[in-house]
Design an enzyme around this catalytic site. Structure first.
Site, mmCIF file in Angstrom:
data_model
loop_
_atom_site.group_PDB
_atom_site.id
_atom_site.type_symbol
_atom_site.label_atom_id
_atom_site.label_comp_id
_atom_site.label_asym_id
_atom_site.label_seq_id
_atom_site.Cartn_x
_atom_site.Cartn_y
_atom_site.Cartn_z
ATOM 1 N N ARG A 193 11.617 55.552 22.464
ATOM 2 C CA ARG A 193 11.160 56.860 21.999
ATOM 3 C C ARG A 193 12.373 57.759 21.712
ATOM 4 O O ARG A 193 13.375 57.697 22.441
ATOM 5 C CB ARG A 193 10.320 57.474 23.105
ATOM 6 C CG ARG A 193 9.712 58.836 22.828
ATOM 7 C CD ARG A 193 8.624 58.771 21.828
ATOM 8 N NE ARG A 193 7.795 59.971 21.814
ATOM 9 C CZ ARG A 193 7.015 60.297 20.788
ATOM 10 N NH1 ARG A 193 6.961 59.536 19.712
ATOM 11 N NH2 ARG A 193 6.273 61.369 20.845
ATOM 12 N N THR A 249 2.527 56.982 11.752
ATOM 13 C CA THR A 249 3.186 56.066 12.669
ATOM 14 C C THR A 249 2.779 54.708 12.135
ATOM 15 O O THR A 249 1.919 54.631 11.270
ATOM 16 C CB THR A 249 2.641 56.350 14.087
ATOM 17 O OG1 THR A 249 3.113 57.620 14.466
ATOM 18 C CG2 THR A 249 3.008 55.292 15.095
ATOM 19 N N THR A 297 7.387 55.067 14.961
ATOM 20 C CA THR A 297 7.025 56.308 14.283
ATOM 21 C C THR A 297 8.241 57.148 13.906
ATOM 22 O O THR A 297 9.277 57.066 14.558
ATOM 23 C CB THR A 297 6.098 57.151 15.189
ATOM 24 O OG1 THR A 297 5.622 58.270 14.455
ATOM 25 C CG2 THR A 297 6.782 57.599 16.445
ATOM 26 N N GLU A 347 9.957 64.312 15.327
ATOM 27 C CA GLU A 347 9.253 64.030 16.581
ATOM 28 C C GLU A 347 9.274 65.203 17.557
ATOM 29 O O GLU A 347 8.492 65.219 18.514
ATOM 30 C CB GLU A 347 9.912 62.811 17.245
ATOM 31 C CG GLU A 347 8.948 61.876 17.913
ATOM 32 C CD GLU A 347 8.101 61.107 16.918
ATOM 33 O OE1 GLU A 347 6.882 61.323 16.902
ATOM 34 O OE2 GLU A 347 8.651 60.307 16.136
ATOM 35 N N ASP A 357 6.136 66.749 18.936
ATOM 36 C CA ASP A 357 5.312 66.156 19.995
ATOM 37 C C ASP A 357 5.570 66.804 21.354
ATOM 38 O O ASP A 357 4.856 66.536 22.320
ATOM 39 C CB ASP A 357 5.525 64.639 20.077
ATOM 40 C CG ASP A 357 4.640 63.893 19.075
ATOM 41 O OD1 ASP A 357 3.727 64.520 18.508
ATOM 42 O OD2 ASP A 357 4.870 62.691 18.851
ATOM 43 N N SER A 379 4.042 61.041 23.923
ATOM 44 C CA SER A 379 3.549 60.279 22.769
ATOM 45 C C SER A 379 2.107 59.837 23.002
ATOM 46 O O SER A 379 1.643 59.763 24.141
ATOM 47 C CB SER A 379 4.421 59.037 22.587
ATOM 48 O OG SER A 379 3.913 58.228 21.550
ATOM 49 N N SER A 380 1.435 59.527 21.902
ATOM 50 C CA SER A 380 0.118 58.891 22.008
ATOM 51 C C SER A 380 0.187 57.421 21.605
ATOM 52 O O SER A 380 -0.842 56.727 21.616
ATOM 53 C CB SER A 380 -0.891 59.597 21.096
ATOM 54 O OG SER A 380 -1.047 60.925 21.499
HETATM 55 N N1 GLY Z 1 4.297 60.920 16.887
HETATM 56 C C1 GLY Z 1 3.041 60.582 17.360
HETATM 57 C C2 GLY Z 1 3.058 60.101 18.770
HETATM 58 O O1 GLY Z 1 4.058 59.589 19.247
HETATM 59 O O2 GLY Z 1 2.076 60.274 19.439
#
Ligand code: GLY
Length: 568
Positions: free
Chosen positions: A107, A381, A399, A420, A423, A452-453
Site C-alpha cells: 500500500r 483499482t 490501485t 491515494e 483514502d 483501504s477497501s
Molecule cells: N483506493 C481504494 C482503496 O484502496 O480502497
C-alpha cells in the site's frame, strides 16, 4: 505543466469514480487438514485485460508459479491498463503457496512531510478535491517494492524474465482496446471541462482505438526496474526523476520518502465460515474484517429461516442492514495497524456479531443515525486471480485510486501517480470520494498507510483453494467480494454467473442508498423503494475469479470490462 486550475471544483465528483483497485507475515501454516501437496493439473488466470492474461498464461506454461505470473501481469498492467494498473500506486497480494499463506502489503504511505490537516483551509474546511487530483494527492508508491518482495519470497523464474513482457509492450506498443480509448477520451474531456490543466492529455491523447500506442519514457523506467530490481525505482535515476519532478511541481514525495518505503509482510486474516476457511486481507485493508462480519452476520440472521431467494428484496434489505453496521465499525476502528490498535479479533468474534445483528429488522430500515460503532471499548483499482497447476494461488488487487489516479504523469519517467491520499480521513466525519467517513484511526500521519477497501481473498476447504476472488471499486469492493462468496457457496453458481450476476452495495452513508447494477428485477427495486430505500443504478467493480470445483478449474472475468480468463 502539471498544475491545477480548478475553475469549477464542485463538478469534480463526476471525475472518473471508476478507479481500479488490481491487489503480510511470515509464512504460517493454515489450520486445515491438508496433507499431501495439492496438484490440480490445470491452471487458470482471470485478468482485467487480454495482454496481462496472455503473459500470465505464458509464464505459467514456461514453468513459472502463480506468483511469477502475478508479478509479470502486474507490470504488464502498468502499461496496458493505465487507469489502474501501475508502478505509481500500491496494492495487496494474497498468496497461498505450498499450503502456506502470505500477504504482501504494498500500500502507498503518506510522505514524511504530510500532516493531519494538510487538506484543510484556514477555516478548517476541506479544500475541495485537493486530495483527489493533482500532485498533492499522491502517496509514496509501493508497487515495485511489493513485487520485489513477492519475488524474493516466492518467485521461481528470474526477475528479468518477468519484467521483459512489460518492457516490450511499452517500447514496441500495444493495440489499444476501444473501451480504453473511449475511457481516455472521456477522462481528458472531464479534466478540460473542469478546468484542470494536468499533463495527462500530453501523455495519453494519442492512444486511439485499434492503433498501436507506445510509451517510450515508461519503457526506460521499466528497463531500470528490470535491470536493477527495486533499486531501479527507489534509488538512482528513477528516484531522481521523481523527486526533481515533485520539487518542480510542489509535490511532497522526496528521495528520502522513496528510500525509506518498505513493502510489508503481514499475517493474512483467517476465519472459519461454515465448512470453509476464509483467507482475506488484514488492516490496513478494511475489507477482510468487513467481509467476515458480513458473511457471519448473514448466517446468524438466516440460519433459522428458509433460504432467501437470490437478489430478492428481502435478500438486499438484509445485506444492506448488515452493511450499515459493518461500515459504522469501519469508520471508527479501522486504520494502519502500525499506528493504531485495530481490534480485529473483537470485531469478528461470534459473540460480538450475534449482539450486533440483534437490532436488524426484517421489514424496516434501521435509523442511520442510530447505527453507531458497536464495540464497547474501539473506484478505480484492478484485480486479478491466478492458480497454477500445483494448486498455488494469488489474489492481487492494485490501485492508483481513481481512474488514472492523480492524472499527473511523472515527466521523464512516464508513469501516472496515484491519488491515494484521499483514502485518509481529511477531516472527521467528512466523506471522501467514495462516500466513506472516518476519524482518528485513519487521520493523516507521516509514513502511515491510508485505509483501504481492497480485499483480495480466497476460500479454502480441506487445504485446497476453492475460490480466488477480488474486485476494484473503492468501498464497493467489499460488497463485490462477499457477494461473490455467497454466489459461489450459498447459491452454487459457476464462475461466469459469479462475476456477472447483478450486485448491490450499502455502506451506511449516504443514508439509505442502495447502489445496484442493471439486471435487478423491477419489482425488487420498487419493493425496496416502498420500504424507504433510495435506489441508485450505478455499476461498480470488475470481478475476476477462479473457481475450483472438485479439482476442475473454471475462471471468469466480468463481461462488462475488457478482461480475459483462460483455463489450460
Ligand atoms: N483506493 C481504494 C482503496 O484502496 O480502497
Amino acid at each position: 505543466m502539471a498544475k491545477i486550475t480548478p475553475k469549477k471544483l464542485s463538478g469534480l465528483l463526476l471525475l472518473s469514480l471508476t478507479s481500479l483497485c488490481l491487489l503480510a507475515c511470515s509464512q504460517k501454516e493454515l489450520p486445515t487438514q491438508a496433507t499431501a501437496p495439492v496438484t490440480v493439473n490445470q491452471a487458470a488466470v482471470a485478468m482485467p485485460d487480454s495482454y496481462s492474461a496472455d503473459v500470465a498464461r505464458d509464464i505459467l506454461q514456461k514453468g513459472g508459479n502463480a506468483v511469477d505470473a502475478a508479478i509479470a501481469a502486474q507490470f504488464v498492467l502498468a502499461v496496458t491498463l493505465p487507469e489502474a494498473g501501475n508502478i505509481g500506486g500500491g496494492g495487496f497480494m494474497l498468496v497461498y503457496k505450498d499450503q502456506k499463506t502470505d500477504f504482501i502489503d504494498y500500500r502507498e504511505q503518506a510522505p514524511l512531510s504530510a500532516h493531519r490537516d494538510m487538506y484543510l483551509d484556514e477555516n478548517g474546511e476541506v479544500i475541495p478535491y485537493q486530495s483527489v487530483i493533482g500532485i498533492l494527492s499522491s502517496g509514496v508508491p509501493g508497487t515495485v517494492a511489493g513485487m520485489w518482495l513477492a519475488h524474493e519470497k516466492h518467485g521461481s523464474l528470474p526477475w528479468k524474465e518477468l519484467l521483459q513482457p512489460a518492457v516490450t509492450l511499452a517500447e514496441e506498443g500495444f493495440e489499444v482496446h476501444p473501451k480504453l480509448a473511449s475511457s481516455i477520451e472521456r477522462h481528458i474531456a472531464r479534466l478540460e471541462k473542469r478546468g484542470f490543466e494536468l499533463n495527462f492529455k500530453d501523455y495519453f491523447e494519442s492512444a486511439k482505438a485499434n492503433q498501436v500506442f507506445k510509451q517510450a519514457e515508461l519503457a526506460e523506467t521499466l528497463k531500470r526496474i528490470r535491470d536493477q530490481g527495486r533499486d531501479g525505482f527507489y534509488k538512482g535515476e528513477t528516484a531522481k526523476i521523481i523527486s526533481d519532478f515533485m520539487r518542480k511541481e510542489k509535490g511532497l514525495v522526496t528521495e528520502k520518502d522513496l528510500l525509506s518505503y518498505e513493502a510489508k509482510t503481514r499475517q493474512p486474516l483467517k476465519a472459519k465460515w461454515r465448512e470453509y476457511q476464509l483467507l482475506t486481507s488484514p488492516p490496513p485493508s478494511s475489507g477482510g474484517v468487513a467481509i467476515i462480519q458480513w458473511l457471519k452476520m448473514y448466517d446468524l440472521l438466516t440460519r433459522d429461516q428458509q433460504k432467501l431467494a437470490h437478489n430478492s428484496a428481502a435478500y438486499l434489505h438484509l445485506l444492506s442492514e448488515i452493511g450499515k453496521r459493518v461500515f459504522a465499525d469501519r469508520a471508527e476502528y479501522l486504520g494502519d495497524p502500525d499506528f493504531i490498535d485495530v481490534p480485529v479479533t473483537n470485531l469478528i468474534a461470534d459473540d460480538y456479531l450475534t449482539m450486533r445483528s440483534q437490532s436488524v429488522m426484517r421489514d424496516k430500515i434501521s435509523e442511520t443515525e442510530l447505527i453507531k460503532p458497536g464495540l464497547k471499548e474501539s473506484e478505480e483499482t484492478t484485480h486479478f486471480s491466478v492458480m497454477d497447476k500445483w494448486g498455488n494461488a494469488v489474489s492481487n488487487t492494485t490501485t492508483i485510486n481513481l481512474g488514472y489516479g492523480s492524472s499527473v504523469v511523472v515527466e521523464g519517467a512516464g508513469f501516472l501517480l496515484n491519488d491515494e491520499m484521499d483514502d485518509f480521513s481529511s477531516k472527521p466525519g467528512v466523506a471522501n470520494v467514495f462516500g466513506a467517513v472516518g476519524g482518528k484511526a485513519n487521520e493523516i500521519q507521516p509514513k502511515k498507510r491510508m485505509l483501504s477497501s481492497m480485499t483480495p481473498s480466497m476460500v479454502l476447504q480441506d487445504g485446497k483453494v476453492v475460490l480466488v476472488t477480488g474486485s476494484p471499486g473503492g468501498t464497493t469492493i467489499i460488497s463485490s467480494v462477499y457477494l461473490s462468496i455467497l454466489n459461489a457457496l450459498e447459491f452454487s453458481m459457476d464462475a461466469t454467473d459469479i462475476v456477472n450476476q447483478p450486485r448491490f452495495h450499502h455502506q451506511l452513508l449516504p443514508k439509505d442508498v442502495i447502489r445496484y447494477h442493471d439486471g435487478l428485477a423491477p419489482e425488487v427495486i420498487s419493493e425496496l423503494e416502498k420500504m424507504g430505500y433510495i435506489m441508485s443504478n450505478r455499476r461498480f467493480g470488475d470481478m475476476h475469479v477462479v473457481l475450483n470445483k472438485d479439482g476442475k478449474l473454471s475462471a471468469a472475468s466480468e463481461a462488462n470490462g475488457r478482461g480475459k480468463s483462460i483455463v489450460f
